[in-house]
Structure formats: C-alpha cells, structure tokens
Design a protein around this motif. Structure first.
Motif, PDB file in Angstrom:
ATOM      1  N   TYR A  62       0.798  -1.218   0.000  1.00  0.00           N
ATOM      2  CA  TYR A  62       0.000   0.000   0.000  1.00  0.00           C
ATOM      3  C   TYR A  62       0.843   1.288   0.000  1.00  0.00           C
ATOM      4  CZ  TYR A  62      -2.654   3.722   2.338  1.00  0.00           C
ATOM      5  OH  TYR A  62      -3.190   4.931   2.707  1.00  0.00           O
ATOM      6  N   LEU A  63       1.784   1.386   0.944  1.00  0.00           N
ATOM      7  CA  LEU A  63       2.495   2.671   1.099  1.00  0.00           C
ATOM      8  C   LEU A  63       3.360   3.050  -0.105  1.00  0.00           C
ATOM      9  CD1 LEU A  63       3.476   2.960   4.874  1.00  0.00           C
ATOM     10  CD2 LEU A  63       1.700   4.202   3.620  1.00  0.00           C
ATOM     11  N   PRO A  64       4.209   2.144  -0.614  1.00  0.00           N
ATOM     12  CA  PRO A  64       4.979   2.552  -1.813  1.00  0.00           C
ATOM     13  C   PRO A  64       4.069   2.853  -3.005  1.00  0.00           C
ATOM     14  CG  PRO A  64       5.983   0.627  -0.780  1.00  0.00           C
ATOM     15  CD  PRO A  64       4.648   0.835  -0.118  1.00  0.00           C
ATOM     16  N   SER A  65       2.981   2.090  -3.139  1.00  0.00           N
ATOM     17  CA  SER A  65       2.050   2.339  -4.251  1.00  0.00           C
ATOM     18  C   SER A  65       1.381   3.699  -4.112  1.00  0.00           C
ATOM     19  CB  SER A  65       0.980   1.245  -4.295  1.00  0.00           C
ATOM     20  OG  SER A  65       1.570  -0.021  -4.430  1.00  0.00           O
ATOM     21  N   LEU A  66       1.024   4.034  -2.878  1.00  0.00           N
ATOM     22  CA  LEU A  66       0.410   5.343  -2.618  1.00  0.00           C
ATOM     23  C   LEU A  66       1.324   6.478  -3.070  1.00  0.00           C
ATOM     24  CD1 LEU A  66      -1.837   7.038  -1.021  1.00  0.00           C
ATOM     25  CD2 LEU A  66      -0.283   6.895   0.927  1.00  0.00           C
ATOM     26  N   TRP A  67       2.598   6.384  -2.692  1.00  0.00           N
ATOM     27  CA  TRP A  67       3.542   7.458  -3.003  1.00  0.00           C
ATOM     28  C   TRP A  67       3.891   7.510  -4.487  1.00  0.00           C
ATOM     29  CZ3 TRP A  67       6.138  11.085   0.248  1.00  0.00           C
ATOM     30  CH2 TRP A  67       5.606  11.125   1.547  1.00  0.00           C
ATOM     31  N   PHE A  73       1.071  10.349 -10.893  1.00  0.00           N
ATOM     32  CA  PHE A  73      -0.241  10.732 -11.397  1.00  0.00           C
ATOM     33  C   PHE A  73      -0.801  11.937 -10.673  1.00  0.00           C
ATOM     34  CE2 PHE A  73       0.281   6.420 -12.787  1.00  0.00           C
ATOM     35  CZ  PHE A  73      -0.167   6.484 -14.094  1.00  0.00           C
ATOM     36  N   ASN A  74      -1.413  11.694  -9.533  1.00  0.00           N
ATOM     37  CA  ASN A  74      -2.151  12.777  -8.920  1.00  0.00           C
ATOM     38  C   ASN A  74      -2.208  12.560  -7.406  1.00  0.00           C
ATOM     39  OD1 ASN A  74      -4.552  14.199  -7.863  1.00  0.00           O
ATOM     40  ND2 ASN A  74      -4.816  14.813 -10.012  1.00  0.00           N
TER      41      ASN A  74
END
Lengths: 121, 121, 121
Positions: A62-67, A73-74
């Motif tokens: 979750y965390l690396p994907s979030l960043w 992107f946005n």
C-alpha cells in the motif's frame, strides 16, 4: 496546504491505524494472559494478532504504491484512495474481532484501494 | 557530511539491527532443529522469532516517521532519535532471548523513539 | 526511458511478486479449509504462509536498500540486482511449496541481492 502534504497526512493516518491494531494486540495479550513469546492461546488474542499481521502484510504493498501513484499521477486522487484504504482497514479490524467471517467487506475495500494504487502505476 | 546523510546512515544501521535479529532466527532454527515451515517447537527459537517479528512490526512505523520527521523538522534530531531506537532494539533483543519478561526496558525505549518521530510529524 | 524509472518498475515488479505470494496463501486457505484466524493446520497452507512471511520479512531490507543504492551509486545496477532478487524470490517460492528443503537456491539468490544492495550503500 500543498497537495503533496495530503499524501503525508494520509500516510501518517494510515500508520496510526496500524499502530492502533498493534495496541489491540498488546491489550488482548494482557487481558487474556498470553505470555510472550506465545502468539496463540485465546481466540480474542488470535483475532487481534491476525488483524495486526494482515495490516502489516499489506503496508509494503500500500504505502509505496500510494507514493508512486501520487508522484506519477495525482496526489489528491492518491490521498482519496488512501482514505478508502484507511476506512477499509478500520471496518476490517472492527468486524474481524467480532467474527472473522465478517472480515470480507473491509478487506475488499482495502484490497481495492491497494490494487488501484499498485496497478494504476 | 551532509546532515541528511546522517538519516541514511541511521536507516542502514537500523536495517542491520533488524538483519541481525533475522540471523538469530536462522541460527536458532538450525541449533534447535526446527524444520521449516515450523515456527515453533523450542523456546529459544520462539523467542528469537518473536524478537525478529516485533522488530519487523515496528519498522513500517519507525522508518517512514524517521524520514518524514527529518524532512519536515530536523535531520540531526531525527538521526539522534533513530539512534535511541537502535539502542532500544538491541537492549530489547538481548533481554528477550534471556527472559521475555525483561523485554520492557528496550521495548519502552524503541516505543518512545517511534512515538516521538510519528507523533512529532 | 529515464534510468530512475527502471528502479520504479523493478519496485513494482517486486511488490507484484510479493502480492502473488499473498494470493497463494489466500488460495491455500480456501483449498485446505483453514478457518481464520488460524495460520496452521495443513502443510500446503503452512508452506505458502511461510513463503509470504519470509518475503515480507525481507522487503524492508530489500526495498530501502534498492533505492539508496540507486540514489547514491547507480540506478541501472540497482535495477539489475533487483531483478536478481525477483528471480530468487520466484525460485524460492516455487521450490518451497514443493519441498521446504529445496528453498536454499532461491533464498541464496535473494539474500545475495539484498546483501549487495544493503552493504554496498
């Protein structure tokens, strides 16, 4: 407020949710007299422990994907999806300790949020 | 030396401490003949495994908080608190394998360090 | 393609490998009727679970080391070593579920990759 800060706030809120699941384990350990290093022995403890472990298991997805999503992107959309993850995690945790069979809804929410962030990259 | 490099050094030192807890598990597995995939069967192994797992459980709270604290506030203070985390983790690991009941001091140190970094953000 | 993007691609591929190990656990849970919160009860499930856990255990060593190595040294070499980690992880996972005794080769590959990234910093 700079939009990137939204991602920091969501990150810290996500970590606090995880921290909260860890505190539930510590409380369940004391309440049910589970002596370390045991991680089994009472259903309430075992549920709290699985909630923490499952949240831990998903954090590196979750965390690396979030960043990365926020960066490439946005940041506002990333933060909004992060909020969905947080809601899913809280729903999951509260339902799981009552009855593990009811963990589906919250789990689906956090899985959807993580999948969008990870595969959206 | 640039102050940000201090945070990198503390991060790498923290990961090496965690790496060391993992090696203790591998050693305890061989020494006590715990055949994979078992993660139980001898107190020495179970203690070493819980030390590693607990360190793992705290890494996602500690490392992002360390970096965000260093970025938004002060890298030198962040690195100093990171050193406290490292000391706490080593004290915790050494005490736990002797007697899990003595894990309190080291655990409190690392909890304090993580809490300051996380809530200080 | 910018070389830093290589590290992002390798990171996402690494996370997808980890995600795949998690899905194996979920499948083994359903197939062998392991009711949550249990994480034991059938050898196939226990192997899949250890594969996921071991991959999780190494992620905080591997991912920060990958990025620091790429930042301070060379992103292309970092990405290449990351690919070695991915190959090692897949070999490890496939061998482990057949026979945990055969986990050595894949484990050695991923350990070598992580050690170079971590100690190379």
């Amino acid at each position: 407020m700079h939009v990137d800060n939204l991602v920091v706030v969501v990150t810290l809120a996500s970590l606090l949710v995880y921290f909260w699941t860890s505190i539930q384990v510590a409380n369940a350990r004391v309440r049910n007299k589970i002596i370390a290093p045991a991680v089994a022995g009472h259903p309430e403890f075992e549920r709290a422990y699985r909630v923490q472990m499952n949240t831990l298991e998903w954090l590196p997805l979750y965390l690396p994907s979030l960043w990365l999503f926020a960066y490439y992107f946005n940041a506002i959309i990333a933060a909004a999806i992060g909020l969905l993850w947080i809601v899913g995690r809280i729903v999951y945790a509260l339902a799981y300790v009552k009855d593990p069979k009811r963990r589906g809804l919250g789990f689906s929410l956090q899985t959807l949020a993580t999948a969008v962030l990870l595969l959206g990259d």
